[in-house]
Design an enzyme around this catalytic site. Structure first.
Site, PDB file in Angstrom:
ATOM      1  N   GLU A  79       0.852  -1.186   0.000  1.00 27.12           N
ATOM      2  CA  GLU A  79       0.000   0.000   0.000  1.00 27.12           C
ATOM      3  C   GLU A  79       0.892   1.241   0.000  1.00 27.12           C
ATOM      4  O   GLU A  79       1.853   1.282   0.770  1.00 27.12           O
ATOM      5  CB  GLU A  79      -0.899   0.026   1.237  1.00 27.12           C
ATOM      6  CG  GLU A  79      -1.914   1.152   1.158  1.00 27.12           C
ATOM      7  CD  GLU A  79      -2.899   1.173   2.330  1.00 27.12           C
ATOM      8  OE1 GLU A  79      -2.793   0.320   3.236  1.00 27.12           O
ATOM      9  OE2 GLU A  79      -3.745   2.063   2.326  1.00 27.12           O
TER      10      GLU A  79
ATOM     11  N   ALA B 280       2.292  -0.067  10.710  1.00 28.22           N
ATOM     12  CA  ALA B 280       1.964  -1.455  10.426  1.00 28.22           C
ATOM     13  C   ALA B 280       1.112  -1.521   9.170  1.00 28.22           C
ATOM     14  O   ALA B 280       0.688  -0.490   8.661  1.00 28.22           O
ATOM     15  CB  ALA B 280       1.185  -2.060  11.591  1.00 28.22           C
ATOM     16  N   MET B 281       0.874  -2.743   8.680  1.00 30.04           N
ATOM     17  CA  MET B 281       0.112  -2.888   7.442  1.00 30.04           C
ATOM     18  C   MET B 281      -0.828  -4.087   7.539  1.00 30.04           C
ATOM     19  O   MET B 281      -0.423  -5.177   7.928  1.00 30.04           O
ATOM     20  CB  MET B 281       1.101  -3.051   6.274  1.00 30.04           C
ATOM     21  CG  MET B 281       0.440  -3.249   4.934  1.00 30.04           C
ATOM     22  SD  MET B 281      -0.584  -1.815   4.461  1.00 30.04           S
ATOM     23  CE  MET B 281      -1.851  -2.635   3.512  1.00 30.04           C
ATOM     24  N   GLU B 282      -2.068  -3.850   7.124  1.00 25.59           N
ATOM     25  CA  GLU B 282      -3.150  -4.814   7.337  1.00 25.59           C
ATOM     26  C   GLU B 282      -3.284  -5.903   6.281  1.00 25.59           C
ATOM     27  O   GLU B 282      -4.383  -6.437   6.088  1.00 25.59           O
ATOM     28  CB  GLU B 282      -4.468  -4.043   7.415  1.00 25.59           C
ATOM     29  CG  GLU B 282      -4.971  -3.415   6.088  1.00 25.59           C
ATOM     30  CD  GLU B 282      -4.615  -1.945   5.906  1.00 25.59           C
ATOM     31  OE1 GLU B 282      -3.628  -1.484   6.519  1.00 25.59           O
ATOM     32  OE2 GLU B 282      -5.317  -1.258   5.147  1.00 25.59           O
ATOM     33  N   ASN B 283      -2.204  -6.287   5.580  1.00 25.17           N
ATOM     34  CA  ASN B 283      -2.288  -7.315   4.541  1.00 25.17           C
ATOM     35  C   ASN B 283      -3.153  -8.485   5.002  1.00 25.17           C
ATOM     36  O   ASN B 283      -3.043  -8.945   6.121  1.00 25.17           O
ATOM     37  CB  ASN B 283      -0.892  -7.873   4.234  1.00 25.17           C
ATOM     38  CG  ASN B 283       0.149  -6.796   4.161  1.00 25.17           C
ATOM     39  OD1 ASN B 283       0.050  -5.911   3.341  1.00 25.17           O
ATOM     40  ND2 ASN B 283       1.127  -6.830   5.059  1.00 25.17           N
TER      41      ASN B 283
ATOM     42  N   HIS C  27      -6.098  -1.710  15.395  1.00 22.25           N
ATOM     43  CA  HIS C  27      -6.341  -1.003  14.127  1.00 22.25           C
ATOM     44  C   HIS C  27      -6.184  -1.952  12.924  1.00 22.25           C
ATOM     45  O   HIS C  27      -7.072  -2.048  12.081  1.00 22.25           O
ATOM     46  CB  HIS C  27      -5.390   0.184  14.015  1.00 22.25           C
ATOM     47  CG  HIS C  27      -5.566   0.995  12.775  1.00 22.25           C
ATOM     48  ND1 HIS C  27      -6.325   2.138  12.744  1.00 22.25           N
ATOM     49  CD2 HIS C  27      -5.090   0.829  11.516  1.00 22.25           C
ATOM     50  CE1 HIS C  27      -6.310   2.634  11.523  1.00 22.25           C
ATOM     51  NE2 HIS C  27      -5.553   1.861  10.756  1.00 22.25           N
ATOM     52  N   GLU C  28      -5.056  -2.640  12.866  1.00 24.57           N
ATOM     53  CA  GLU C  28      -4.822  -3.507  11.700  1.00 24.57           C
ATOM     54  C   GLU C  28      -5.822  -4.657  11.682  1.00 24.57           C
ATOM     55  O   GLU C  28      -6.307  -5.049  10.630  1.00 24.57           O
ATOM     56  CB  GLU C  28      -3.383  -4.044  11.672  1.00 24.57           C
ATOM     57  CG  GLU C  28      -2.280  -2.988  11.745  1.00 24.57           C
ATOM     58  CD  GLU C  28      -2.455  -1.809  10.816  1.00 24.57           C
ATOM     59  OE1 GLU C  28      -3.044  -1.998   9.737  1.00 24.57           O
ATOM     60  OE2 GLU C  28      -2.020  -0.684  11.158  1.00 24.57           O
TER      61      GLU C  28
ATOM     62  N   HIS D  61      -9.158  -3.556  10.339  1.00 24.78           N
ATOM     63  CA  HIS D  61      -9.159  -3.372   8.885  1.00 24.78           C
ATOM     64  C   HIS D  61      -9.670  -4.614   8.166  1.00 24.78           C
ATOM     65  O   HIS D  61     -10.089  -4.522   7.013  1.00 24.78           O
ATOM     66  CB  HIS D  61      -7.733  -3.101   8.371  1.00 24.78           C
ATOM     67  CG  HIS D  61      -7.393  -1.643   8.245  1.00 24.78           C
ATOM     68  ND1 HIS D  61      -8.240  -0.726   7.684  1.00 24.78           N
ATOM     69  CD2 HIS D  61      -6.266  -0.954   8.582  1.00 24.78           C
ATOM     70  CE1 HIS D  61      -7.649   0.470   7.681  1.00 24.78           C
ATOM     71  NE2 HIS D  61      -6.464   0.356   8.237  1.00 24.78           N
TER      72      HIS D  61
ATOM     73  N   GLU E 182      -9.655   4.297   6.440  1.00 25.05           N
ATOM     74  CA  GLU E 182      -8.781   4.755   7.526  1.00 25.05           C
ATOM     75  C   GLU E 182      -9.537   5.534   8.605  1.00 25.05           C
ATOM     76  O   GLU E 182      -9.357   5.284   9.790  1.00 25.05           O
ATOM     77  CB  GLU E 182      -7.608   5.564   6.966  1.00 25.05           C
ATOM     78  CG  GLU E 182      -6.635   4.751   6.104  1.00 25.05           C
ATOM     79  CD  GLU E 182      -6.079   3.507   6.792  1.00 25.05           C
ATOM     80  OE1 GLU E 182      -6.197   3.374   8.017  1.00 25.05           O
ATOM     81  OE2 GLU E 182      -5.520   2.650   6.072  1.00 25.05           O
TER      82      GLU E 182
END
Ligand code: B3K
Ligand code: ZN
Length: 868
Positions: free
Chosen positions: A120, A261-264, A296-297, A300, A319
């Protein structure tokens, strides 16, 4: 830069010419020559037989259509155009990439010894040529091949479906994700880790495996992340009725990461800062940060992954909503008031500043050059405030109905902000036509409120006038629909039931006009109004409160947030007055009544210690700067410093008593213990300015059994410039220099060091063995804190602070433009400073703008700031 980067406009959205139902990916991992094969099932959706794929920095090896080599194509810097294609076909593309050389940390890169990805917003195009846009959703199958000793774990999205060994010391693993997803949610990780394993049984009885991957030796720091994950899963079921949808949920902690962080899908990748914690290495703030980012992640998964965004202009759809959800999660688990205070500080401080600066944009931007520049406080935090206003207007029950409708209607698809508002409108029956303006209008509305009491008719009227100043991106503003939460108090502290036109009224007023008067009946005496309770809208409030009224609200407001806000207004009034005084060469004064009001709070043992801590926290330099069109850095710093000294001197006995009373023998991470530590440590931060400071700080540092108390001691020594500072800093560095994450706390103190020679020390600190300009966490800790948390030294008249920032930015422009683009923000605000400083700051910006290889990220910000 060859050509000027092109802007994209929201109004130009067009549906994709082709869709991709499935993609099969093969990775042969090597440090510098990774081979990627992408086999996509493509369907034409328009009249065009031309397919334009996105790609950046790729070495194209081959193209096949339905198994036949394809020669009808052209390649450019950012795309691959394929011509004369059939209507449906299998497209096979082989590309080669160099993860080792990828210092931008976007696409596939190496973090320490591990491979990982960040896709992203538009990172997938750095892995292969693809329709890299969020409205193209495909099912992914991913096979990874790599050396087995170096990379025993090979991870991707979904479920592991097959694995095997190869002869040459290599092995392979195949993953399948059953949920169609856009490319930005793709993830791959390969490395050697320690794994913390657990499981969660969902509401409907499904068992989900939970796995947290950390660097070897860090297993004892993963527990809090796991507890937070389980709390998140449970909370989303209870509050939102949303259950997890795969059999496995993995989180990998990496040291090199551009953001939090990233919600993959099924494979979150985290900055290790938001995973790793134990009492020896992490502060209470770190613990709470981990809980919130893990939440949060995880959230998502529904708001972002199952329902994603049609295009990147809609980013706030996922978001803003997910920030709202994580804020509610933290508030349900901990103190609602304290969480609200923290969030409001962010809006009133840096978000309002963003609105007032060259990058101002609505929560749904209209024009973007580099999407990474729009992961902003406006899109995230103001976006969440917009969702919160909807929640205030609809109430929890209808809000949840709206969420349900939104998710049922759009599950598995890419939606827009308009889809969301429509669902809320339909579920509640409330007209949100005017409310929609919050999505398209940028800037901060100002509410000027005046009141009038008529004893003869026992009526009280509030007149509210709203204006929004023009912003850099939008000259004309319209009145917004503003939920305005109020309460009226009688002098004895009882709340007056609100009545308008003979009808009882809820405490939330609908402010919709430019100027509007609300008349309340049956008001027995002139009331004290509590306005904008809970910060019910992201606006500035102006009302002419007397000190007595604010003192009254600090004690009598029914709601803790309103009490805190009254305290802040009282402080703000005297900070402003004293900044004026300093400018006129007068001395700084704080009346006894104000000091007594804070003494009252400090001694009120009915209050939550965490809340008292917030009451005693002065607005910081940045927030105060935001009140001015011309910022006087030194005057503000002097006033804030002097307030600290005066409160410390006047309240020394009380601070000291509480400090000693709250000593804890055992460390615990309960909210109660966190609150008590916070109060004790804020007492210490004041006491540092008294005669006992040196002794108390030194003793706390040496007796501490946890990082919160250790850092509080060091931070007190740093701010008050105690003579023990050097010794403590040396001791800490000797103890922790093997650990970058812990050393970040130390770097941040060096960065925010108020000493006169701070910059020299910072330059030397860059040679510290643990520091590296390649690691975003290190950069943010040392350099970021200098630029944002050390106003007096950064804005030194000599210009040396700006020059230093310029040098670092020129380097990062090449190595990591995303990090550079975040770091540059303080320089972009040059117009707020005096002519001398403006000229010096502008010189650095001009030099950057003239760089030959200026990255898109900086190009966008620099042109906006300089052309304004
Ligand atoms: N969605 C990511 C942010 C991606 C930022 C790309 N520059 C993390 C989050 O908001 O949850
Ligand atoms: Zn997010």
């Amino acid at each position: 830069m060859a050509t000027s980067p092109q802007a994209k406009y929201r109004k130009d959205y067009q549906a994709p010419t082709h869709t991709i139902s499935e993609i099969e990916l093969f990775f042969e991992l090597h440090d510098d020559q990774t081979l990627v094969t992408a086999i996509s099932q493509v369907q034409q959706q328009s009249t065009s037989s031309t397919l334009i794929l996105d790609g950046e920095g790729l070495i194209l090896q081959s193209i096949q259509v339905n198994g036949v080599d394809w020669t009808s194509y052209t390649q450019s810097e950012l795309s691959l155009e394929l011509y004369h294609l059939p209507e449906t076909f299998t497209l096979t593309i082989m590309t080669q990439i160099d993860p080792q050389a990828n210092t931008a940390l976007e696409g596939l890169y190496k973090s320490g010894g591990a491979f990982c990805t960040q896709c992203e917003a538009e990172g997938f195009r750095r892995i292969t040529y693809y329709l890299d846009r969020p409205d193209v959703l495909a099912k992914y199958t991913t096979t990874i091949t790599a050396d087995k000793t170096l990379y025993p774990f090979l991870l991707s999205n979904g479920n592991k479906v097959a694995e095997g060994e190869l002869e040459n010391g290599k092995h392979w693993v195949k993953w399948q994700d059953p949920h169609p997803k856009p490319a930005y949610l793709f993830a791959l990780v390969a490395g050697d880790f320690d794994v913390l394993r657990d499981h969660f049984v969902t509401n409907s009885g499904r068992k989900v495996d939970l796995e947290i991957f950390v660097d070897k030796g860090n297993l004892d720091r993963a527990n809090h992340a796991m507890v937070s994950l389980k709390h998140s899963m449970q909370w989303d079921e209870q509050r939102f009725g949303l259950e997890y949808d795969l059999d496995i949920y993995m989180i990998v902690a990496v040291d090199f990461f551009n953001m939090g962080a990233m919600e993959n899908k099924g494979l979150n990748i985290f900055n290790s800062k938001f995973v790793l914690a134990n009492e020896k290495t992490a502060t209470d703030t770190d613990y709470l940060g981990i809980e919130s980012v893990i939440g949060h992640e995880y959230f998502h998964n529904w708001t972002g992954n199952r329902v994603t965004c049609r295009d990147w202009f809609q980013l706030s759809l996922k978001e803003g909503l997910t920030v709202f959800r994580d804020q509610e999660f933290s508030s349900d688990l901990g103190s609602r008031a304290v969480n609200r205070i923290h969030n409001v500080r962010i809006i009133r401080g840096p978000q309002f500043a963003e609105d007032a600066g060259p990058m101002s944009h609505p929560i749904r931007p209209d024009k973007v050059i580099e999407m990474n520049n729009f992961y902003t406080l406006t899109v995230y935090e103001k976006g969440s405030e917009v969702i919160r206003m909807l929640h205030t207007l609809l109430g929890e029950e209808d809000f949840q109905k709206g969420i349900k409708l939104y998710i049922t209607r759009h599950d598995g698809t890419a939606a827009t902000c308009e889809d969301f508002v429509l669902a809320m409108e339909e579920a509640s029956g409330i007209d949100l036509q005017q409310f929609r303006l919050w999505y398209s209008q940028s800037g901060t509305p100002l509410l000027k409120v005046s009141s009038d009491y008529q004893a003869t008719s026992a009526t009280y009227s509030l007149t509210i006038e709203q204006t929004t100043e023009p912003t850099a991106d939008q000259p004309n503003k319209q009145p917004l629909h503003i939920p305005f939460d109020i309460e009226l108090y009688q002098p004895d502290g009882t709340a007056i039931p609100l009545q308008c036109n003979g009808m009882p009224l809820h405490h939330v007023l609908n402010v919709t006009q430019q100027k509007q008067t609300f008349v309340f009946e049956n008001v027995p005496a002139r009331p004290i109004p509590s306005l904008l309770r809970e910060f019910s809208a992201p606006v500035k409030l102006e009302y002419n409160y007397t000190d007595q009224e604010l003192g009254f609200l600090m004690v009598h407001s029914k709601n803790e947030f309103a009490r805190w806000d009254a305290g802040q207004m009282l402080l703000a009034k005297y900070i402003r007055n004293n900044v004026d005084s300093v400018q006129q060469g007068k001395t700084i004064v704080l009346p006894d009544s104000v000091i007594d009001a804070f003494r009252g709070i400090l001694l009120n043992d009915a209050l939550d210690p965490a809340f008292i801590t917030e009451m005693l926290t002065l607005p910081n330099h940045n927030e105060v700067s935001g009140w001015y069109k011309q910022v006087d850095v030194d005057a503000i710093a002097q006033v804030l410093h002097q307030f600290k000294v005066m409160l410390a001197t006047e309240l020394e006995d009380e601070l000291s008593t509480i400090y000693h009373l709250l000593k804890q023998e055992e460390y615990s991470i309960s909210h109660e213990a966190i609150g008590q530590r916070a109060l004790r440590n804020i007492c210490l931060s004041y006491l540092a300015y008294t005669e006992q400071g040196e002794r108390l700080v030194n003793r706390q540092y040496h007796q501490s059994n946890n990082m919160t108390d250790t850092m509080s001691a060091m931070s007190a020594a740093n701010s008050a410039q105690l003579s023990c500072r050097e010794a403590l800093m040396e001791d800490f560095s000797a103890k922790w220099q093997h650990d970058g994450l812990v050393m970040d706390k130390w770097f941040a103190l060096q960065g925010s060091n108020p000493a006169e020679d701070a910059l020299l020390v910072i330059k030397n600190t860059m040679k510290h063995p643990t520091f590296s300009l390649k690691n975003p966490n290190r950069i943010r800790s040392l350099i970021g804190s200098f630029l944002t948390m050390n106003p007096v030294r950064f804005h030194a008249q000599s210009g040396e602070g700006y020059q230093f920032a310029g040098e670092i930015l020129r380097e990062l422009n090449t190595s990591n433009p995303q990090v550079a683009s975040r770091l540059i923000d303080p320089l972009l605000k040059f117009r707020l400073y005096d002519q001398h400083r403006q000229a010096l700051m502008k010189k650095e910006l001009d030099a950057l703008k003239n760089l030959d290889n200026l990255a898109r990220d900086l190009f966008e910000k620099l042109t906006k700031a300089l052309d304004q």
